[in-house]
Design a protein around this motif. Structure first.
Motif, PDB file in Angstrom:
ATOM      1  N   THR A 193       0.825  -1.212   0.000  1.00 13.93           N
ATOM      2  CA  THR A 193       0.000   0.000   0.000  1.00 13.93           C
ATOM      3  C   THR A 193       0.855   1.257   0.000  1.00 13.93           C
ATOM      4  O   THR A 193       0.540   2.249  -0.682  1.00 13.93           O
ATOM      5  CB  THR A 193      -0.932  -0.014   1.229  1.00 13.93           C
ATOM      6  OG1 THR A 193      -1.731  -1.189   1.218  1.00 13.93           O
ATOM      7  CG2 THR A 193      -1.838   1.203   1.223  1.00 13.93           C
ATOM      8  N   THR A 197       0.677   4.255  -2.789  1.00 13.66           N
ATOM      9  CA  THR A 197       0.363   5.637  -2.429  1.00 13.66           C
ATOM     10  C   THR A 197       1.599   6.515  -2.294  1.00 13.66           C
ATOM     11  O   THR A 197       1.471   7.686  -1.921  1.00 13.66           O
ATOM     12  CB  THR A 197      -0.417   5.658  -1.110  1.00 13.66           C
ATOM     13  OG1 THR A 197       0.378   5.030  -0.090  1.00 13.66           O
ATOM     14  CG2 THR A 197      -1.736   4.913  -1.256  1.00 13.66           C
ATOM     15  N   VAL A 267     -13.495   1.248   3.130  1.00 12.66           N
ATOM     16  CA  VAL A 267     -12.477   1.926   2.326  1.00 12.66           C
ATOM     17  C   VAL A 267     -12.942   2.078   0.882  1.00 12.66           C
ATOM     18  O   VAL A 267     -12.766   3.138   0.253  1.00 12.66           O
ATOM     19  CB  VAL A 267     -11.146   1.156   2.401  1.00 12.66           C
ATOM     20  CG1 VAL A 267     -10.140   1.739   1.425  1.00 12.66           C
ATOM     21  CG2 VAL A 267     -10.587   1.203   3.815  1.00 12.66           C
ATOM     22  N   VAL A 268     -13.569   1.036   0.340  1.00 11.45           N
ATOM     23  CA  VAL A 268     -14.068   1.113  -1.038  1.00 11.45           C
ATOM     24  C   VAL A 268     -15.135   2.192  -1.167  1.00 11.45           C
ATOM     25  O   VAL A 268     -15.140   2.987  -2.134  1.00 11.45           O
ATOM     26  CB  VAL A 268     -14.609  -0.260  -1.475  1.00 11.45           C
ATOM     27  CG1 VAL A 268     -15.302  -0.159  -2.840  1.00 11.45           C
ATOM     28  CG2 VAL A 268     -13.477  -1.281  -1.551  1.00 11.45           C
ATOM     29  N   ARG A 270     -15.514   4.801   0.736  1.00 15.37           N
ATOM     30  CA  ARG A 270     -14.874   6.112   0.871  1.00 15.37           C
ATOM     31  C   ARG A 270     -14.215   6.526  -0.440  1.00 15.37           C
ATOM     32  O   ARG A 270     -14.280   7.704  -0.858  1.00 15.37           O
ATOM     33  CB  ARG A 270     -13.828   6.072   1.987  1.00 15.37           C
ATOM     34  CG  ARG A 270     -14.370   6.040   3.391  1.00 15.37           C
ATOM     35  CD  ARG A 270     -15.008   7.360   3.807  1.00 15.37           C
ATOM     36  NE  ARG A 270     -14.169   8.506   3.622  1.00 15.37           N
ATOM     37  CZ  ARG A 270     -13.260   8.957   4.489  1.00 15.37           C
ATOM     38  NH1 ARG A 270     -13.084   8.293   5.633  1.00 15.37           N
ATOM     39  NH2 ARG A 270     -12.559  10.051   4.254  1.00 15.37           N
ATOM     40  N   LEU A 271     -13.570   5.596  -1.117  1.00 17.29           N
ATOM     41  CA  LEU A 271     -12.930   5.924  -2.395  1.00 17.29           C
ATOM     42  C   LEU A 271     -13.950   6.298  -3.458  1.00 17.29           C
ATOM     43  O   LEU A 271     -13.668   7.128  -4.339  1.00 17.29           O
ATOM     44  CB  LEU A 271     -12.093   4.733  -2.875  1.00 17.29           C
ATOM     45  CG  LEU A 271     -10.838   4.407  -2.040  1.00 17.29           C
ATOM     46  CD1 LEU A 271     -10.189   3.131  -2.551  1.00 17.29           C
ATOM     47  CD2 LEU A 271      -9.850   5.569  -2.087  1.00 17.29           C
ATOM     48  N   LEU A 272     -15.155   5.720  -3.391  1.00 19.57           N
ATOM     49  CA  LEU A 272     -16.163   5.996  -4.409  1.00 19.57           C
ATOM     50  C   LEU A 272     -16.975   7.250  -4.111  1.00 19.57           C
ATOM     51  O   LEU A 272     -17.308   8.008  -5.037  1.00 19.57           O
ATOM     52  CB  LEU A 272     -17.110   4.794  -4.528  1.00 19.57           C
ATOM     53  CG  LEU A 272     -16.500   3.497  -5.063  1.00 19.57           C
ATOM     54  CD1 LEU A 272     -17.531   2.377  -5.062  1.00 19.57           C
ATOM     55  CD2 LEU A 272     -15.951   3.704  -6.483  1.00 19.57           C
ATOM     56  N   ASN A 275     -13.928  10.809  -1.310  1.00 23.33           N
ATOM     57  CA  ASN A 275     -12.474  10.738  -1.498  1.00 23.33           C
ATOM     58  C   ASN A 275     -11.807  12.109  -1.343  1.00 23.33           C
ATOM     59  O   ASN A 275     -10.849  12.428  -2.053  1.00 23.33           O
ATOM     60  CB  ASN A 275     -12.139  10.154  -2.858  1.00 23.33           C
ATOM     61  CG  ASN A 275     -12.817  10.911  -3.995  1.00 23.33           C
ATOM     62  OD1 ASN A 275     -13.515  11.902  -3.761  1.00 23.33           O
ATOM     63  ND2 ASN A 275     -12.612  10.446  -5.212  1.00 23.33           N
ATOM     64  N   LEU A 279      -5.095  10.112  -0.436  1.00 24.34           N
ATOM     65  CA  LEU A 279      -5.199   8.693  -0.730  1.00 24.34           C
ATOM     66  C   LEU A 279      -4.495   7.829   0.316  1.00 24.34           C
ATOM     67  O   LEU A 279      -4.984   6.755   0.671  1.00 24.34           O
ATOM     68  CB  LEU A 279      -4.619   8.420  -2.125  1.00 24.34           C
ATOM     69  CG  LEU A 279      -4.692   6.970  -2.621  1.00 24.34           C
ATOM     70  CD1 LEU A 279      -6.137   6.520  -2.710  1.00 24.34           C
ATOM     71  CD2 LEU A 279      -3.984   6.833  -3.957  1.00 24.34           C
ATOM     72  N   ARG A 280      -3.348   8.304   0.797  1.00 25.68           N
ATOM     73  CA  ARG A 280      -2.624   7.489   1.780  1.00 25.68           C
ATOM     74  C   ARG A 280      -3.413   7.351   3.079  1.00 25.68           C
ATOM     75  O   ARG A 280      -3.319   6.335   3.767  1.00 25.68           O
ATOM     76  CB  ARG A 280      -1.248   8.083   2.047  1.00 25.68           C
ATOM     77  CG  ARG A 280      -1.237   9.474   2.638  1.00 25.68           C
ATOM     78  CD  ARG A 280       0.185   9.926   2.949  1.00 25.68           C
ATOM     79  NE  ARG A 280       0.234  11.270   3.505  1.00 25.68           N
ATOM     80  CZ  ARG A 280       0.306  12.371   2.797  1.00 25.68           C
ATOM     81  NH1 ARG A 280       0.361  12.292   1.457  1.00 25.68           N
ATOM     82  NH2 ARG A 280       0.346  13.557   3.378  1.00 25.68           N
ATOM     83  N   LEU A 282      -6.788   7.359   3.207  1.00 29.49           N
ATOM     84  CA  LEU A 282      -7.893   6.457   2.902  1.00 29.49           C
ATOM     85  C   LEU A 282      -7.441   5.003   2.845  1.00 29.49           C
ATOM     86  O   LEU A 282      -8.170   4.084   3.237  1.00 29.49           O
ATOM     87  CB  LEU A 282      -8.545   6.855   1.571  1.00 29.49           C
ATOM     88  CG  LEU A 282      -9.252   8.217   1.520  1.00 29.49           C
ATOM     89  CD1 LEU A 282      -9.774   8.482   0.120  1.00 29.49           C
ATOM     90  CD2 LEU A 282     -10.389   8.262   2.534  1.00 29.49           C
ATOM     91  N   MET A 283      -6.229   4.764   2.362  1.00 32.14           N
ATOM     92  CA  MET A 283      -5.723   3.403   2.186  1.00 32.14           C
ATOM     93  C   MET A 283      -4.981   2.876   3.414  1.00 32.14           C
ATOM     94  O   MET A 283      -4.551   1.717   3.413  1.00 32.14           O
ATOM     95  CB  MET A 283      -4.780   3.363   0.987  1.00 32.14           C
ATOM     96  CG  MET A 283      -5.440   3.700  -0.340  1.00 32.14           C
ATOM     97  SD  MET A 283      -6.537   2.388  -0.908  1.00 32.14           S
ATOM     98  CE  MET A 283      -5.343   1.098  -1.271  1.00 32.14           C
TER      99      MET A 283
END
Length: 593
Positions: A193, A197, A267-268, A270-272, A275, A279-280, A282-283
């Protein structure tokens, strides 16, 4: 291969004084063995660990090791020899204290051995020499092998709690292996990860901790495999084995699996849909969530297959445990969704800050709801082979806990409602949205499970067999044949208690039903074969009218249970005398009160 243990039969002569004596001596032996092992370990550490300086205040370490070894060792040896010689007696070998001592010392020695050796190997990766860990592993390995030899001794091994060392060892290996497998996968996934990122790495190389986790994972897995297969924990059907299977292999594993999947789905989402954060950030939870879900899935899937192959009660417990975990996740998610939705509706401008909370609730609701539906199967009938008591206790517990939480939450809502009214009514929704979400979830859970409980009760009432009618109070059966089928026929037709009198012309060994014991039947001593009814020297008032006397067909050489049931079908009274034999004779005589 696991050793086959003979069933334990309590030996005569046990007393409270003997039990107290065994408790004291085995506790003392446990303490002396620990003291001796600690002293030898200390002295060996001084030899293997070059970092310890044997001057100044450190001389106290030598004094402690010598005292523990030279005083505790001989005392432990003498006490053990005294106890070991007495274990030829069945009462000593079957004592509970002996089994508890072997189980406790075995698990203590196992934990010390594994942690010592694995800690020594893990520090080698960093280039350090852990002589103390090596000494711990060596000394406690000797203690473990010594107690395993006593545990498996064919003539002196414990007869009670025999499977406990294997079950505890397998549980320890499972926890150690699975926990470090999570650390291992987390290190790998987190490194991947960070590469995706472009997150900088802080500290030492990531592979050092991952290799250490690999060592601990291999060690824990080896311990589990040894105790699970070699020592027979897999085939053990004791209560402790089933509890460990359900608690570790089903409950905690399903909790880890569903929790990891819920975080991944969060997490998915949140990304959709949200966001805005880097990114780091969120991941960041992806590595640990994926590792927990992967390890939990493996452990859960395997132990679920083991639980299915066991008794119906164990299989039901695995289903109820998984359903409970999934239900808690779904109910929590529903409460969070209601909470965040009310917050967004009340303050639209601040809704952006509540969006992560809403997505988290949706994740828990979806994962928990799907898992609960697949496990509980609300539209399928309950397993008829499983005991109804387990399902009933589960339903009552869920309903009771949910109802209590709902009641408390309702009181909190009422308090906040009245306080808001007295303060002018401002910010009411913001104050009650959290308890209102919890109330909604718990009310739905309580209502559903109460309905299922009521439905099960009605099904049980309609499917229960009709109560056996009791037309006769007591039946005195005089027979020279096997009374077991006759007694069963009498009880099924009349519901009466049966007293068996044995005819003197038949040897006792010819009556296995009487000699082996018939539940609910009192077997009397031998009686002479009764004379014909018309020759009995009693007053006519001692018998009911002669029309109540039934005689079986003479076609059968010996009356069987079917003929006896036909003869008793319409007979009523407090006491009835039944004479079966010799030959085809069958007399049923209602006695007067």
């Amino acid at each position: 291969m696991s050793a086959v243990q003979a069933p334990y039969v309590p030996a005569p002569g046990s007393s409270a004084g003997q039990s107290v004596r065994r408790l004291i001596v085995y506790t003392l032996l446990f303490a002396l063995v620990v003291i001796t092992a600690t002293g030898v370990q200390t002295l060996l550490s001084l030899i293997l660990d070059a970092k310890i300086v044997l001057i100044g205040e450190n001389t106290s370490i030598i004094a402690q090791g010598l005292a523990f070894t030279l005083i505790g060792g001989p005392l432990a040896a003498v006490l053990w020899w005294f106890l070991w010689r007495r274990l030829v007696e069945p009462a000593e070998r079957g004592a509970l204290a002996w089994g508890v001592y072997i189980a406790a010392m075995s698990i203590v020695a196992l934990v010390s051995t594994v942690t010592g050796f694995l800690g020594f190997l893990a520090t080698l990766i960093e280039g350090d020499w852990n002589g103390s860990g090596l000494a711990t592993g060596v000394i406690w390995a000797a203690v473990w092998m010594w107690h395993r030899w006593m545990w498996r001794h064919p003539m002196k091994g414990p007869m009670r709690l025999f499977a406990v060392p294997a079950v505890l060892g397998a549980a320890f290996g499972l926890v150690l292996g699975a926990g470090n497998a999570i650390n291992l996968l987390n290190g790998i996934f987190s490194a991947a990860t960070r590469e995706i990122t472009a997150t900088p790495t802080i500290g030492g190389p990531w592979w050092a901790g991952t290799l250490q986790a690999l060592i601990w994972t291999i060690g824990g897995t080896a311990v589990w495999v040894w105790h699970w297969y070699r020592e027979g924990a897999r085939s053990s059907a004791t209560g402790l084995a089933n509890v460990a299977l359900i608690l570790l292999g089903i409950l905690l594993a399903s909790l880890a699996t569903l929790g990891g999947m819920g975080v991944m789905l969060y997490v998915v989402l949140r990304l959709l849909f949200d966001n805005t954060d880097p990114l780091r950030e969120l991941m960041s939870p992806v590595g640990v969530a994926l590792a927990v879900a992967a390890v939990g899935t493996v452990v859960w899937t395997y132990h679920r297959s083991v639980a299915i192959s066991r008794s119906p009660s164990t299989r039901q417990a695995s289903i109820l445990a998984t359903s409970g975990v999934a239900l808690i996740g779904a109910a929590s998610g529903l409460g969070v969704v209601v909470n965040s939705a009310l917050g967004i509706l009340a303050t639209p401008l601040a809704g952006e800050g509540l969006r992560p909370l809403l997505l988290g609730g949706l994740s828990a609701l979806l994962v928990g709801g799907v898992a609960w539906t697949l496990t509980w199967r609300p539209h399928s009938p309950a397993d008829a082979a499983a005991p109804a008591a387990g399902r009933r206790i589960y339903l009552i517990a869920i309903f009771g806990v949910s109802a209590v939480v709902a009641l408390i939450t309702l009181l909190v809502i009422g308090f906040q409602l009245f306080q808001a009214v007295l303060d002018g009514g401002s910010g009411l929704i913001e104050q009650i949205r959290a308890p209102l979400g919890l109330l909604t979830a718990t009310a739905l859970v309580a209502g559903y499970h109460f309905g299922v409980w009521q439905h099960d009760r009605s099904d049980a009432a309609t499917s229960a067999p009709a109560p056996r009618r009791r037309t006769i109070g007591e039946v005195i059966l005089v027979t020279g044949a096997d009374p077991a089928p006759l007694v069963a026929a009498i009880e099924s037709v009349t519901g009466a208690s049966v007293t068996v009198w044995r005819a003197a012309s038949v040897a006792p060994e010819a009556l296995p039903g009487v000699e082996e014991g018939i539940p609910g039947v009192r077997a009397q001593g031998p009686l002479p074969v009764p004379p014909p009814i018309e020759d009995l020297p009693v007053a006519p008032a001692a018998y009911a009218p002669t029309t109540a006397v039934g005689v079986a067909p003479a076609a059968t050489p010996t009356p069987d249970a079917e003929h006896l049931a036909q003869a008793l079908d319409k007979i009523t009274g407090r006491r009835v005398l039944v004479l079966v034999g010799p030959g085809s004779r069958l007399d049923v005589i209602p006695l007067a009160d």
